[in-house]
Design a protein around this motif. Structure first.
Motif, PDB file in Angstrom:
ATOM      1  N   PRO A   2      49.407  31.149  55.292  1.00  0.00           N
ATOM      2  CA  PRO A   2      48.772  31.684  56.492  1.00  0.00           C
ATOM      3  C   PRO A   2      49.552  32.820  57.140  1.00  0.00           C
ATOM      4  O   PRO A   2      49.025  33.513  57.982  1.00  0.00           O
ATOM      5  CB  PRO A   2      48.706  30.473  57.423  1.00  0.00           C
ATOM      6  N   PHE A   3      50.837  33.010  56.769  1.00  0.00           N
ATOM      7  CA  PHE A   3      51.640  34.087  57.356  1.00  0.00           C
ATOM      8  C   PHE A   3      51.446  35.382  56.581  1.00  0.00           C
ATOM      9  O   PHE A   3      51.417  35.380  55.359  1.00  0.00           O
ATOM     10  CB  PHE A   3      53.137  33.755  57.303  1.00  0.00           C
ATOM     11  N   HIS A   4      51.369  36.485  57.317  1.00  0.00           N
ATOM     12  CA  HIS A   4      51.286  37.806  56.723  1.00  0.00           C
ATOM     13  C   HIS A   4      52.276  38.704  57.448  1.00  0.00           C
ATOM     14  O   HIS A   4      52.315  38.721  58.673  1.00  0.00           O
ATOM     15  CB  HIS A   4      49.878  38.397  56.865  1.00  0.00           C
ATOM     16  N   ALA A   5      53.079  39.429  56.706  1.00  0.00           N
ATOM     17  CA  ALA A   5      53.975  40.424  57.300  1.00  0.00           C
ATOM     18  C   ALA A   5      53.230  41.759  57.304  1.00  0.00           C
ATOM     19  O   ALA A   5      52.611  42.140  56.312  1.00  0.00           O
ATOM     20  CB  ALA A   5      55.256  40.538  56.494  1.00  0.00           C
ATOM     21  N   VAL A   6      53.299  42.458  58.431  1.00  0.00           N
ATOM     22  CA  VAL A   6      52.569  43.716  58.582  1.00  0.00           C
ATOM     23  C   VAL A   6      53.506  44.757  59.200  1.00  0.00           C
ATOM     24  O   VAL A   6      54.197  44.474  60.174  1.00  0.00           O
ATOM     25  CB  VAL A   6      51.327  43.535  59.497  1.00  0.00           C
ATOM     26  N   VAL A   7      53.525  45.937  58.606  1.00  0.00           N
ATOM     27  CA  VAL A   7      54.254  47.066  59.169  1.00  0.00           C
ATOM     28  C   VAL A   7      53.226  48.117  59.564  1.00  0.00           C
ATOM     29  O   VAL A   7      52.409  48.538  58.743  1.00  0.00           O
ATOM     30  CB  VAL A   7      55.264  47.662  58.163  1.00  0.00           C
ATOM     31  N   LEU A   8      53.273  48.524  60.822  1.00  0.00           N
ATOM     32  CA  LEU A   8      52.387  49.571  61.328  1.00  0.00           C
ATOM     33  C   LEU A   8      53.229  50.825  61.498  1.00  0.00           C
ATOM     34  O   LEU A   8      54.211  50.826  62.238  1.00  0.00           O
ATOM     35  CB  LEU A   8      51.775  49.144  62.664  1.00  0.00           C
ATOM     36  N   LEU A   9      52.855  51.883  60.803  1.00  0.00           N
ATOM     37  CA  LEU A   9      53.634  53.115  60.776  1.00  0.00           C
ATOM     38  C   LEU A   9      52.882  54.238  61.477  1.00  0.00           C
ATOM     39  O   LEU A   9      51.726  54.518  61.163  1.00  0.00           O
ATOM     40  CB  LEU A   9      53.918  53.515  59.323  1.00  0.00           C
ATOM     41  N   ASN A  10      53.552  54.877  62.417  1.00  0.00           N
ATOM     42  CA  ASN A  10      52.998  56.044  63.103  1.00  0.00           C
ATOM     43  C   ASN A  10      53.457  57.290  62.353  1.00  0.00           C
ATOM     44  O   ASN A  10      54.622  57.659  62.414  1.00  0.00           O
ATOM     45  CB  ASN A  10      53.480  56.085  64.558  1.00  0.00           C
ATOM     46  N   ARG A  11      52.539  57.945  61.670  1.00  0.00           N
ATOM     47  CA  ARG A  11      52.870  59.148  60.908  1.00  0.00           C
ATOM     48  C   ARG A  11      52.688  60.426  61.728  1.00  0.00           C
ATOM     49  O   ARG A  11      52.892  61.521  61.224  1.00  0.00           O
ATOM     50  CB  ARG A  11      52.017  59.195  59.646  1.00  0.00           C
ATOM     51  N   LEU A  12      52.335  60.279  62.990  1.00  0.00           N
ATOM     52  CA  LEU A  12      52.098  61.444  63.847  1.00  0.00           C
ATOM     53  C   LEU A  12      53.402  61.974  64.425  1.00  0.00           C
ATOM     54  O   LEU A  12      54.428  61.303  64.407  1.00  0.00           O
ATOM     55  CB  LEU A  12      51.160  61.056  64.991  1.00  0.00           C
ATOM     56  N   SER A  56      42.537  37.730  69.456  1.00  0.00           N
ATOM     57  CA  SER A  56      41.244  37.538  68.817  1.00  0.00           C
ATOM     58  C   SER A  56      40.745  38.857  68.234  1.00  0.00           C
ATOM     59  O   SER A  56      40.615  39.848  68.971  1.00  0.00           O
ATOM     60  CB  SER A  56      40.252  37.010  69.853  1.00  0.00           C
ATOM     61  N   GLU A  57      40.508  38.862  66.940  1.00  0.00           N
ATOM     62  CA  GLU A  57      39.898  39.958  66.190  1.00  0.00           C
ATOM     63  C   GLU A  57      40.766  41.192  65.972  1.00  0.00           C
ATOM     64  O   GLU A  57      40.608  41.870  64.982  1.00  0.00           O
ATOM     65  CB  GLU A  57      38.553  40.361  66.794  1.00  0.00           C
ATOM     66  N   HIS A  58      41.701  41.510  66.893  1.00  0.00           N
ATOM     67  CA  HIS A  58      42.574  42.670  66.695  1.00  0.00           C
ATOM     68  C   HIS A  58      43.822  42.551  67.568  1.00  0.00           C
ATOM     69  O   HIS A  58      43.882  41.729  68.480  1.00  0.00           O
ATOM     70  CB  HIS A  58      41.840  43.980  66.985  1.00  0.00           C
ATOM     71  N   TRP A  59      44.800  43.381  67.260  1.00  0.00           N
ATOM     72  CA  TRP A  59      46.025  43.483  68.067  1.00  0.00           C
ATOM     73  C   TRP A  59      46.414  44.948  68.116  1.00  0.00           C
ATOM     74  O   TRP A  59      46.266  45.676  67.137  1.00  0.00           O
ATOM     75  CB  TRP A  59      47.147  42.657  67.449  1.00  0.00           C
ATOM     76  N   GLU A  60      46.937  45.385  69.258  1.00  0.00           N
ATOM     77  CA  GLU A  60      47.300  46.785  69.425  1.00  0.00           C
ATOM     78  C   GLU A  60      48.791  46.934  69.701  1.00  0.00           C
ATOM     79  O   GLU A  60      49.321  46.324  70.628  1.00  0.00           O
ATOM     80  CB  GLU A  60      46.501  47.405  70.567  1.00  0.00           C
ATOM     81  N   ALA A  61      49.451  47.729  68.870  1.00  0.00           N
ATOM     82  CA  ALA A  61      50.843  48.115  69.108  1.00  0.00           C
ATOM     83  C   ALA A  61      50.795  49.338  70.010  1.00  0.00           C
ATOM     84  O   ALA A  61      50.299  50.393  69.612  1.00  0.00           O
ATOM     85  CB  ALA A  61      51.534  48.436  67.786  1.00  0.00           C
ATOM     86  N   VAL A  62      51.314  49.197  71.218  1.00  0.00           N
ATOM     87  CA  VAL A  62      51.213  50.251  72.224  1.00  0.00           C
ATOM     88  C   VAL A  62      52.455  51.137  72.187  1.00  0.00           C
ATOM     89  O   VAL A  62      53.578  50.649  72.052  1.00  0.00           O
ATOM     90  CB  VAL A  62      51.028  49.633  73.628  1.00  0.00           C
ATOM     91  N   ASN A  63      52.231  52.438  72.300  1.00  0.00           N
ATOM     92  CA  ASN A  63      53.311  53.432  72.392  1.00  0.00           C
ATOM     93  C   ASN A  63      54.317  53.354  71.248  1.00  0.00           C
ATOM     94  O   ASN A  63      55.532  53.309  71.470  1.00  0.00           O
ATOM     95  CB  ASN A  63      54.045  53.319  73.736  1.00  0.00           C
ATOM     96  N   VAL A  64      53.815  53.385  70.029  1.00  0.00           N
ATOM     97  CA  VAL A  64      54.701  53.455  68.869  1.00  0.00           C
ATOM     98  C   VAL A  64      55.240  54.882  68.806  1.00  0.00           C
ATOM     99  O   VAL A  64      54.478  55.840  68.792  1.00  0.00           O
ATOM    100  CB  VAL A  64      53.945  53.107  67.565  1.00  0.00           C
ATOM    101  N   PRO A  65      56.570  55.068  68.802  1.00  0.00           N
ATOM    102  CA  PRO A  65      57.130  56.420  68.830  1.00  0.00           C
ATOM    103  C   PRO A  65      56.737  57.256  67.605  1.00  0.00           C
ATOM    104  O   PRO A  65      56.379  56.702  66.556  1.00  0.00           O
ATOM    105  CB  PRO A  65      58.642  56.197  68.842  1.00  0.00           C
ATOM    106  N   ALA A  66      56.836  58.563  67.733  1.00  0.00           N
ATOM    107  CA  ALA A  66      56.559  59.470  66.611  1.00  0.00           C
ATOM    108  C   ALA A  66      57.379  59.053  65.397  1.00  0.00           C
ATOM    109  O   ALA A  66      58.583  58.825  65.520  1.00  0.00           O
ATOM    110  CB  ALA A  66      56.878  60.900  67.005  1.00  0.00           C
ATOM    111  N   HIS A  67      56.727  58.910  64.274  1.00  0.00           N
ATOM    112  CA  HIS A  67      57.347  58.515  63.007  1.00  0.00           C
ATOM    113  C   HIS A  67      58.040  57.152  63.094  1.00  0.00           C
ATOM    114  O   HIS A  67      58.882  56.831  62.260  1.00  0.00           O
ATOM    115  CB  HIS A  67      58.315  59.588  62.503  1.00  0.00           C
ATOM    116  N   GLY A  68      57.682  56.359  64.092  1.00  0.00           N
ATOM    117  CA  GLY A  68      58.237  55.023  64.262  1.00  0.00           C
ATOM    118  C   GLY A  68      57.335  53.971  63.654  1.00  0.00           C
ATOM    119  O   GLY A  68      56.270  54.262  63.103  1.00  0.00           O
ATOM    120  N   SER A  69      57.756  52.724  63.764  1.00  0.00           N
ATOM    121  CA  SER A  69      56.969  51.641  63.204  1.00  0.00           C
ATOM    122  C   SER A  69      57.159  50.371  64.017  1.00  0.00           C
ATOM    123  O   SER A  69      58.094  50.254  64.806  1.00  0.00           O
ATOM    124  CB  SER A  69      57.364  51.392  61.747  1.00  0.00           C
TER     125      SER A  69
END
Length: 82
Positions: A2-12, A56-69
């Protein structure tokens, strides 16, 4: 599992928010989870070592720095079979 590791990358070149839609993670042919009407998941920030709560249904990473994750674990709470 049931666990999933997720990396969210800001390429901007500027900070931004990144939304993880749980359908992208759970509701496709590669996922071991059965379909369910609404995905509910517990999110943990791995770098902060902090539980962020249930979402529920989604999650938002707020203010991810430029080229950060952001690196999180997603624990599906309402799967009926694995």
């Amino acid at each position: 599992a049931p666990f999933h590791a997720v990396v969210l990358l800001n390429r901007l070149n500027s900070s931004t928010s990144i939304t993880l839609d749980f359908n992208d993670l759970f509701d496709h042919h590669l996922s071991p989870h059965p379909p369910t009407p609404t995905w509910i998941a517990s999110i943990r920030d791995l770098w902060l070592r902090k539980d962020l709560g249930l979402f529920s249904e989604h999650w938002e990473a707020v203010n991810v720095p430029a080229h950060g994750s952001r690196m999180i674990t997603v624990l599906l709470q309402n799967a009926t079979d694995f």
